[in-house]
Design a protein around this motif. Structure first.
Motif, PDB file in Angstrom:
ATOM      1  N   MET B  34       0.862  -1.280   0.141  1.00  0.00           N
ATOM      2  CA  MET B  34      -0.013   0.116  -0.062  1.00  0.00           C
ATOM      3  C   MET B  34       0.927   1.300  -0.074  1.00  0.00           C
ATOM      4  O   MET B  34       1.991   1.358   0.602  1.00  0.00           O
ATOM      5  CB  MET B  34      -1.082   0.023   1.202  1.00  0.00           C
ATOM      6  CG  MET B  34      -1.962   1.054   1.267  1.00  0.00           C
ATOM      7  SD  MET B  34      -2.704   1.101   2.651  1.00  0.00           S
ATOM      8  CE  MET B  34      -1.562   2.043   3.939  1.00  0.00           C
ATOM      9  N   PRO B  35       0.604   2.287  -0.971  1.00  0.00           N
ATOM     10  CA  PRO B  35       1.419   3.486  -0.925  1.00  0.00           C
ATOM     11  C   PRO B  35       0.934   4.238   0.609  1.00  0.00           C
ATOM     12  O   PRO B  35      -0.174   4.066   0.993  1.00  0.00           O
ATOM     13  CB  PRO B  35       0.701   4.178  -1.959  1.00  0.00           C
ATOM     14  CG  PRO B  35      -0.526   3.639  -2.412  1.00  0.00           C
ATOM     15  CD  PRO B  35      -0.609   2.307  -1.997  1.00  0.00           C
ATOM     16  N   SER B  36       1.754   5.096   1.157  1.00  0.00           N
ATOM     17  CA  SER B  36       1.621   5.779   2.443  1.00  0.00           C
ATOM     18  C   SER B  36       0.524   6.533   2.630  1.00  0.00           C
ATOM     19  O   SER B  36      -0.200   6.411   3.608  1.00  0.00           O
ATOM     20  CB  SER B  36       3.015   6.579   2.561  1.00  0.00           C
ATOM     21  OG  SER B  36       2.956   7.591   1.710  1.00  0.00           O
ATOM     22  N   GLY B  37       0.200   7.266   1.320  1.00  0.00           N
ATOM     23  CA  GLY B  37      -1.240   8.113   1.409  1.00  0.00           C
ATOM     24  C   GLY B  37      -2.635   7.303   1.392  1.00  0.00           C
ATOM     25  O   GLY B  37      -3.493   7.978   1.615  1.00  0.00           O
ATOM     26  N   GLY B  38      -2.224   5.899   1.437  1.00  0.00           N
ATOM     27  CA  GLY B  38      -3.670   5.178   1.422  1.00  0.00           C
ATOM     28  C   GLY B  38      -4.041   4.727   2.928  1.00  0.00           C
ATOM     29  O   GLY B  38      -5.025   4.188   3.106  1.00  0.00           O
ATOM     30  N   ALA B  41      -7.476   5.955   4.596  1.00  0.00           N
ATOM     31  CA  ALA B  41      -8.579   5.313   3.922  1.00  0.00           C
ATOM     32  C   ALA B  41      -8.620   3.783   4.192  1.00  0.00           C
ATOM     33  O   ALA B  41      -9.716   3.256   4.682  1.00  0.00           O
ATOM     34  CB  ALA B  41      -8.573   5.329   2.408  1.00  0.00           C
TER      35      ALA B  41
END
Lengths: 499, 499
Positions: B34-38, B41
């Motif tokens: 998962m990318p950090s910005g996820g 969510a």
């Protein structure tokens, strides 16, 4: 009675959408990296999520909450009121169809999709026809139920699932004019291309790792943020995930890098829309993308309008040439631009260029409205398909594999979806022209690979609005006109006849 | 009243577990790609799943269903009856703790874990102490509620979450004997090792891609089926996923390949257990792994008993040498075996060898029982930790980073978990000895990298039983004895003193 029915609805939709986001991520995993043996367990997980969401949506208390929320409507902000309207629309769709029918449709489409997977390579429509008949009958039944709940015609109720607020009346008008214009313009485009020396194809192989590197570089130029997303591989390219974690996929052909790259840019357009949706309304209906037409407009704006332009070719050509270590006339920006805008009538929709694409969609729209209205039987579908292709594009598919068996949509129960592809293409042209009118420097910026001002304009005029307005209102505010075909026709004229 | 309350319970648990499996897959995704910005969510998605499962579990109708199911108990098969017993146990755990307390614990552990992530590198116990105090108080409160519902002591109720049916009385006896044996045997092991020439370390670098290839090769030899699982990278190695889709992770150190490889083999042991659980009982409580002690026994059986053996070294040495292109005495199988069985008291549990590991666990067990009983205050924890290390291993941590701040468990609310590591090590020795007694050819087969007969024995005697029996009964049937330390002690004697 809850004291704040509106905020109770927000809480419930937030939970439903968080669960459905979870399902979305699992679908992405299934398409990209799940081992084959995981399929059965994954179906159970996805079914549990979908049944749970449906039960939450059809909870008898919801009717009471909507009643209460409407009573407090004068205390809601504009966004809250729009959210309430969208919640209600989703709830009407979910509750219109009895649970029994939802299950029947789910089973029938599963069976039909499996049959289609065998029938297509065998080019045997008869083999899948009974399954498609079952899907069609059940879809019509669900459409009738939705039509009653939403006070729409049956086809419009199906369309409303994908493109809320749009109607077959509008589509009939737009597609009617397109269908008259196309046979007039296409021969001129073809004639003009034939008069020129054919463009040269750069010679491969183009190693997958290099294509991926180039794809990432271009995605970043367009504005994709890898802190909020990924690029992976799947059999059928798509943009999945959630606005803060977007999962784009593509597939690679080592003999042709342009198909993967243009696919990646297309999906990046979808991803930018999702990423730009109003952050304050995550997991609320008003915070979702407006519909499939606007969604497709964003992918086509990036791919067709911006990235298949002469300007973008100038940016991409030296980078691609460096990536693959190629040389010679094939790598000339103008040659790459001509390759990216070749027009050729073909049997297969997904391979179609932007000039012939509308013909494919118009054909499917005509056929699916006739099927849903009961004006045509499935027995007549293959012949009607082939006649339509002959009439619209002047070619007749030699077998159903290249005709009515090519697309999964109907076999999967998606009636009312096809028109959004072409509505999206028209909206893309309208929006791109409006953006470049507001910012005449955009083409020059694309030449340098700078998408910042274009993206900022889209954020303000499309992405950030979520579902607060309907598609026509969004377009009217952004471009001065509702959805129509004139700007698209102008774009085709400029790119393929004047340019 | 439902006509078939037992099968209604099965339906409900199947749904709950399918949702919780979905959560497990999303946790794997979060840890691997998962990318950090996820992150934000993803928290919402996981919270929605967990709240939904908890609500389904605490639905008031459940009590009625359990009552009805017990009334039809004489019509249930043995497996159904065992399933009912396990459903009831899980339900009692879920309903014992009021919703308010569940939420308080969730928030407190989140806060405490964040504080711990800052306090550990700073080696500052005071900084995290108030947060840990809150977690401890709430855990004790939850433990009291569970103790009442399950008719157990508070510590045993917490232990029951991880190792159902086991008791602190049993642990006290076993750990008491181990704690007396250890100070007697450890100096002899160290003395013997010091009398030998130290083993040589193969020289790197060991490229990550080669390590991964080697890892996959060895996983396959041990019996991992890549149609039902994957190997990926994460910061902390684990085995996630579901029995039909197992997701193992590891991390790579290019200067030392053994840590990744032994980690992969350890997680493969966990994966084989999950894979071998009874397929007819997927998503039912009786189909789950029996507890954390047996789970750890399976990873330690594969890693410690089988793969750190002299026999397996003979299989692995030439493959590893070929993979990395090394040469010389360091790649001699006996040298690699000596490297894999080096003993050295150290401050950090996760780096500990199998001889000193029990000391780490005994210390944590003593401290957590005292904390839960209220016999020790958190003020005294750092000093008590250091005294315990001195007493058990003869070393004193110079700072809390290497002492009471090293493990996440307590800061995350996991009290009652630590003992299962050593119970697992004891069970691993018992099971491996029983398997080799039944099949004396096993060591010779390991020399050829053939795990088939060992795995078949484990499938029959452990994996396939799921949670149908308790840990002691499973061990007694498989080995002739309940869980105890004598076989483990014999194993240490053989490998480190006689061998």
């Amino acid at each position: 009675m809850t004291t704040h029915p509106y905020s109770e609805l927000e809480t419930r939709f937030s939970r439903i959408n968080a669960l459905s986001e979870a399902g979305g991520m699992l679908n992405w995993d299934m398409a990209t990296l799940m081992p084959s043996g995981g399929a059965a367990a994954r179906s159970e997980q996805l079914a549990a999520i979908s049944v749970t969401c449906h039960q939450m949506m059809t909870d008898p208390k919801m009717a009471e909450l909507f009643e209460g929320a409407h009573a407090e409507a004068d205390r809601l902000t504009g966004w809250q009121a729009a959210n309430l309207r969208e919640m209600r629309r989703q709830w009407l769709h979910a509750t219109a169809v009895p649970e029994r029918l939802v299950e029947q449709i789910s089973r029938a489409t599963n069976r039909c999709e499996l049959a289609w997977r065998e029938a297509r390579p065998a080019s045997d429509f008869q083999q899948v026809k009974p399954y498609l008949q079952e899907v069609l009958d059940l879809t019509r039944e669900a459409g009738q139920a939705k039509a009653q709940a939403l006070d729409l015609s049956v086809y419009d109720a199906l369309l409303d699932q994908f493109e809320p607020g749009f109607s077959s009346r509008r589509i009939d008008e737009i597609f009617g004019r397109l269908a008259r214009w196309l046979p007039e313009v296409l021969p001129r485009v073809l004639e003009r291309q034939r008069a020129q020396r054919p463009p040269e194809r750069p010679e491969g192989p183009f190693p997958q790792a290099k294509q991926e590197q180039l794809g990432r570089r271009l995605m970043q130029a367009v504005g994709f943020d890898f802190d909020h997303g990924r690029l992976d591989v799947s059999l059928h390219p798509f943009c999945g995930g959630v606005p803060d974690d977007l999962r784009i996929t593509t597939r690679y052909d080592e003999s042709d890098f342009t198909s993967a790259i243009m696919g990646v840019l297309h999906e990046t357009g979808h991803a930018l829309y999702e990423r730009g949706l109003p952050a304050d309304w995550r997991r609320q209906p008003v915070g979702e993308a407006r519909g499939m037409a606007l969604h497709e407009s964003q992918s086509l704006l990036v791919e067709m309008q911006a990235c298949r332009s002469a300007e973008f070719s100038q940016f991409m050509a030296p980078i691609a040439q460096e990536a693959f270590g190629g040389g010679g006339a094939a790598w000339d920006p103008h040659n790459l631009y001509r390759l990216a805008t070749q027009v050729e009538p073909d049997f297969i929709r997904v391979d179609a260029d932007e000039v012939t694409y509308p013909a494919h969609v118009i054909l499917r729209y005509r056929l699916e409205t006739a099927l849903i209205a009961g004006d045509m039987s499935l027995d007549d579908l293959p012949a009607a398909w082939n006649e339509g292709m002959q009439q619209l594009l002047g070619i007749t598919p030699p077998e159903d594999r290249l005709g009515c068996l090519q697309d999964i949509h109907w076999f999967d129960g998606a009636f009312g979806y096809f028109p959004t592809y072409t509505l999206g293409a028209l909206a893309a042209a309208q929006l791109f022209e409006a953006a470049t009118t507001a910012h005449p420097e955009i083409p020059e910026q694309l030449r340098r690979g700078d998408f910042t001002p274009l993206l900022a304009w889209l954020r303000t005029n499309v992405h950030g609005l979520g579902s607060a307005l309907d598609t026509d209102t969004i377009l009217e505010r952004a471009t001065g006109a509702k959805l129509d075909e004139t700007v698209f026709q102008r774009h085709i004229q400029r790119r393929y006849l004047d340019g």
